[in-house]
Scaffold this motif. Structure first.
Motif, PDB file in Angstrom:
ATOM      1  N   SER A  96       0.840  -1.211   0.000  1.00 46.48           N
ATOM      2  CA  SER A  96       0.000   0.000   0.000  1.00 46.48           C
ATOM      3  C   SER A  96       0.870   1.253   0.000  1.00 46.48           C
ATOM      4  CB  SER A  96      -0.926   0.006   1.211  1.00 46.48           C
ATOM      5  OG  SER A  96      -1.838  -1.057   1.152  1.00 46.48           O
ATOM      6  N   ASP A  97       1.957   1.229   0.782  1.00 46.38           N
ATOM      7  CA  ASP A  97       2.870   2.373   0.803  1.00 46.38           C
ATOM      8  C   ASP A  97       3.524   2.587  -0.559  1.00 46.38           C
ATOM      9  OD1 ASP A  97       2.301   2.952   3.434  1.00 46.38           O
ATOM     10  OD2 ASP A  97       4.088   1.945   4.237  1.00 46.38           O
ATOM     11  N   MET A  98       3.873   1.498  -1.239  1.00 44.52           N
ATOM     12  CA  MET A  98       4.449   1.622  -2.581  1.00 44.52           C
ATOM     13  C   MET A  98       3.467   2.313  -3.522  1.00 44.52           C
ATOM     14  SD  MET A  98       6.313  -1.994  -3.251  1.00 44.52           S
ATOM     15  CE  MET A  98       7.167  -2.771  -1.891  1.00 44.52           C
ATOM     16  N   VAL A  99       2.206   1.918  -3.436  1.00 42.55           N
ATOM     17  CA  VAL A  99       1.184   2.513  -4.307  1.00 42.55           C
ATOM     18  C   VAL A  99       1.012   3.996  -3.980  1.00 42.55           C
ATOM     19  CG1 VAL A  99      -1.267   2.453  -4.954  1.00 42.55           C
ATOM     20  CG2 VAL A  99       0.002   0.309  -4.670  1.00 42.55           C
ATOM     21  N   LYS A 100       1.089   4.332  -2.713  1.00 43.15           N
ATOM     22  CA  LYS A 100       0.954   5.735  -2.311  1.00 43.15           C
ATOM     23  C   LYS A 100       2.121   6.597  -2.800  1.00 43.15           C
ATOM     24  CE  LYS A 100      -1.315   4.589   2.030  1.00 43.15           C
ATOM     25  NZ  LYS A 100      -1.105   4.547   3.503  1.00 43.15           N
ATOM     26  N   HIS A 101       3.300   5.994  -2.936  1.00 43.76           N
ATOM     27  CA  HIS A 101       4.501   6.772  -3.235  1.00 43.76           C
ATOM     28  C   HIS A 101       4.955   6.718  -4.695  1.00 43.76           C
ATOM     29  CE1 HIS A 101       4.738   6.456   1.187  1.00 43.76           C
ATOM     30  NE2 HIS A 101       5.136   7.701   1.045  1.00 43.76           N
ATOM     31  N   HIS A 102       4.224   6.008  -5.534  1.00 38.55           N
ATOM     32  CA  HIS A 102       4.582   5.920  -6.953  1.00 38.55           C
ATOM     33  C   HIS A 102       3.341   6.222  -7.789  1.00 38.55           C
ATOM     34  CE1 HIS A 102       8.554   4.208  -6.223  1.00 38.55           C
ATOM     35  NE2 HIS A 102       7.991   3.510  -5.251  1.00 38.55           N
ATOM     36  N   PRO A 103       3.474   7.003  -8.845  1.00 38.60           N
ATOM     37  CA  PRO A 103       2.309   7.329  -9.676  1.00 38.60           C
ATOM     38  C   PRO A 103       1.679   6.100 -10.323  1.00 38.60           C
ATOM     39  CG  PRO A 103       4.268   8.532 -10.419  1.00 38.60           C
ATOM     40  CD  PRO A 103       4.692   7.658  -9.286  1.00 38.60           C
ATOM     41  N   THR A 104       2.507   5.127 -10.689  1.00 38.61           N
ATOM     42  CA  THR A 104       2.014   3.880 -11.292  1.00 38.61           C
ATOM     43  C   THR A 104       2.780   2.717 -10.683  1.00 38.61           C
ATOM     44  OG1 THR A 104       1.532   4.992 -13.389  1.00 38.61           O
ATOM     45  CG2 THR A 104       1.686   2.588 -13.445  1.00 38.61           C
ATOM     46  N   VAL A 105       2.032   1.710 -10.251  1.00 40.74           N
ATOM     47  CA  VAL A 105       2.615   0.466  -9.758  1.00 40.74           C
ATOM     48  C   VAL A 105       1.996  -0.658 -10.574  1.00 40.74           C
ATOM     49  CG1 VAL A 105       2.840  -1.121  -7.798  1.00 40.74           C
ATOM     50  CG2 VAL A 105       3.012   1.359  -7.433  1.00 40.74           C
ATOM     51  N   THR A 106       2.838  -1.546 -11.077  1.00 40.58           N
ATOM     52  CA  THR A 106       2.353  -2.702 -11.827  1.00 40.58           C
ATOM     53  C   THR A 106       2.727  -3.960 -11.064  1.00 40.58           C
ATOM     54  OG1 THR A 106       2.563  -1.518 -13.922  1.00 40.58           O
ATOM     55  CG2 THR A 106       2.418  -3.919 -14.033  1.00 40.58           C
ATOM     56  N   LEU A 107       1.707  -4.746 -10.737  1.00 44.09           N
ATOM     57  CA  LEU A 107       1.906  -6.026 -10.074  1.00 44.09           C
ATOM     58  C   LEU A 107       2.200  -7.060 -11.155  1.00 44.09           C
ATOM     59  CD1 LEU A 107      -1.090  -5.910  -7.563  1.00 44.09           C
ATOM     60  CD2 LEU A 107       1.254  -5.032  -7.261  1.00 44.09           C
ATOM     61  N   ILE A 108       3.344  -7.680 -11.059  1.00 40.26           N
ATOM     62  CA  ILE A 108       3.819  -8.616 -12.073  1.00 40.26           C
ATOM     63  C   ILE A 108       3.572 -10.035 -11.588  1.00 40.26           C
ATOM     64  CG2 ILE A 108       5.836  -9.354 -13.404  1.00 40.26           C
ATOM     65  CD1 ILE A 108       4.932  -6.444 -13.987  1.00 40.26           C
ATOM     66  N   TYR A 109       3.050 -10.878 -12.471  1.00 43.33           N
ATOM     67  CA  TYR A 109       2.741 -12.267 -12.124  1.00 43.33           C
ATOM     68  C   TYR A 109       3.069 -13.163 -13.307  1.00 43.33           C
ATOM     69  CZ  TYR A 109      -1.357 -11.692 -15.046  1.00 43.33           C
ATOM     70  OH  TYR A 109      -2.178 -11.468 -16.118  1.00 43.33           O
ATOM     71  N   ALA A 110       3.147 -14.481 -13.062  1.00 39.52           N
ATOM     72  CA  ALA A 110       3.533 -15.410 -14.125  1.00 39.52           C
ATOM     73  C   ALA A 110       2.390 -16.297 -14.626  1.00 39.52           C
ATOM     74  CB  ALA A 110       4.672 -16.305 -13.636  1.00 39.52           C
ATOM     75  N   ALA A 111       1.266 -16.304 -13.974  1.00 46.99           N
ATOM     76  CA  ALA A 111       0.164 -17.190 -14.371  1.00 46.99           C
ATOM     77  C   ALA A 111      -0.172 -17.018 -15.850  1.00 46.99           C
ATOM     78  CB  ALA A 111      -1.073 -16.914 -13.521  1.00 46.99           C
ATOM     79  N   LYS A 112      -0.546 -18.115 -16.491  1.00 46.94           N
ATOM     80  CA  LYS A 112      -0.881 -18.082 -17.921  1.00 46.94           C
ATOM     81  C   LYS A 112      -2.187 -17.358 -18.190  1.00 46.94           C
ATOM     82  CE  LYS A 112       1.484 -22.392 -18.921  1.00 46.94           C
ATOM     83  NZ  LYS A 112       1.346 -23.793 -19.250  1.00 46.94           N
ATOM     84  N   ASP A 113      -3.157 -17.554 -17.311  1.00 42.50           N
ATOM     85  CA  ASP A 113      -4.492 -16.998 -17.527  1.00 42.50           C
ATOM     86  C   ASP A 113      -4.536 -15.556 -17.033  1.00 42.50           C
ATOM     87  OD1 ASP A 113      -7.276 -16.343 -17.418  1.00 42.50           O
ATOM     88  OD2 ASP A 113      -7.742 -18.479 -17.371  1.00 42.50           O
TER      89      ASP A 113
END
Length: 135
Positions: A96-113
């Motif tokens: 949550s703190d990362m989201v508050k302190h960066h204009p854009t946050v992208t959560l990276i994942y490996a799932a195929k779907d």
């Protein structure tokens, strides 16, 4: 709609929180890139992943991940169980703190779907968490 390209804006601080597969090309528009998988994605070098953070601790527990096995019919129950885990996970505040302190946050994942994955659940949980902080 392809959920991996879907981005949502936090109403509290106007940050954008997105999700994206690690196998998609990293882009400047991703902003701060956070891998939210417990295991390192197969076939991806650290350079290609272009990550700012790796938050293993915010991923679903090994037992929950194994139980779910990315079964679309278990998605609703998985979401409930994962959210219950997140309710007691101190890493939620860190993210949550990362989201508050960066204009854009992208959560990276490996799932195929791109529709059936824990990153979508996590994104929605974090946005709800941030919204509840503003009240």
């Amino acid at each position: 709609m392809n959920i991996s390209s879907r981005s949502l804006r936090s109403s509290q601080n106007h940050s954008i929180l997105r999700i994206k597969r690690v196998y998609e090309q990293a882009d400047e528009s991703d902003g701060y890139r956070v891998l939210v998988d417990r295991l390192w994605p197969r076939g991806i070098s650290k350079q290609r992943a272009a990550l700012d953070e790796w938050m293993k601790q915010i991923a679903p527990s090994p037992d929950l991940r194994k139980w779910w096995n990315h079964d679309p019919e278990r998605m609703d129950e998985f979401s409930q169980r994962y959210c219950a885990e997140l309710d007691n996970n101190p890493a939620v505040e860190d993210l949550s703190d990362m989201v508050k302190h960066h204009p854009t946050v992208t959560l990276i994942y490996a799932a195929k779907d791109t529709n059936i994955n824990h990153a979508a659940v996590l994104r929605d949980y974090i946005l709800d968490h941030l919204a509840s902080e503003s009240y």
